[in-house]
Motif scaffolding. Sequence first.
Motif, short mmCIF file in Angstrom:
data_model
loop_
_atom_site.label_atom_id
_atom_site.label_comp_id
_atom_site.label_asym_id
_atom_site.label_seq_id
_atom_site.Cartn_x
_atom_site.Cartn_y
_atom_site.Cartn_z
N VAL A 11 5.67 -3.13 13.05
CA VAL A 11 5.23 -3.46 11.69
C VAL A 11 6.09 -2.70 10.68
CG1 VAL A 11 3.35 -3.23 10.03
CG2 VAL A 11 2.89 -4.10 12.34
N THR A 12 6.36 -1.43 10.94
CA THR A 12 7.18 -0.62 10.04
C THR A 12 8.60 -1.17 9.96
OG1 THR A 12 5.87 1.33 10.58
CG2 THR A 12 8.00 1.72 9.57
N ALA A 13 9.19 -1.54 11.09
CA ALA A 13 10.54 -2.10 11.11
C ALA A 13 10.57 -3.44 10.38
CB ALA A 13 11.02 -2.26 12.54
N ALA A 14 9.56 -4.26 10.58
CA ALA A 14 9.51 -5.57 9.91
C ALA A 14 9.37 -5.39 8.40
CB ALA A 14 8.36 -6.40 10.46
N ALA A 15 8.54 -4.44 7.99
CA ALA A 15 8.36 -4.19 6.56
C ALA A 15 9.66 -3.68 5.94
CB ALA A 15 7.23 -3.19 6.34
N SER A 20 14.32 -4.71 2.52
CA SER A 20 15.79 -4.74 2.35
C SER A 20 16.26 -6.10 1.89
CB SER A 20 16.47 -4.38 3.67
OG SER A 20 16.12 -3.09 4.08
N VAL A 21 15.77 -7.16 2.51
CA VAL A 21 16.17 -8.52 2.13
C VAL A 21 15.74 -8.82 0.70
CG1 VAL A 21 15.81 -10.97 2.62
CG2 VAL A 21 16.24 -9.38 4.49
N THR A 22 14.53 -8.41 0.35
CA THR A 22 14.02 -8.63 -1.01
C THR A 22 14.89 -7.93 -2.04
OG1 THR A 22 11.78 -8.80 -0.15
CG2 THR A 22 12.00 -8.41 -2.50
#
Length: 105
Positions: A11-15, A20-22
């Motif tokens: 979850v932390t890596a996905a967030a 980053s993409v945002t």
Amino acid sequence: MEGRMSPHARVTAAAAFVLSVTLLLSLGPVSVHAQSTLGDISRRYDDSVTDPRMHDPDVRRDAMELITSKGYGAEWHEVTTEDGYILKMIRITSSPNSQQEGKPE
């Protein structure tokens, strides 16, 4: 079990990835080869564009214009270093209070 991530780590890596993409998308189009001048940066971050109460005539002046607008005498010099860099320098030749050209006070 090496190489497996805990649910919390996933979850932390996905967030972090989504953040980053945002951030990258919020920057808009970016050209790697574009060169910005100080004038470009000044216009981009000029508060007088968004706040009409803030007006400073010096904001859009380059160094030579700023120096001479304050009454100083100035001259351009171009120097090439031994390793090929070309440096452009401004020499202040007089102050607003001086009568003698060539020796700043």
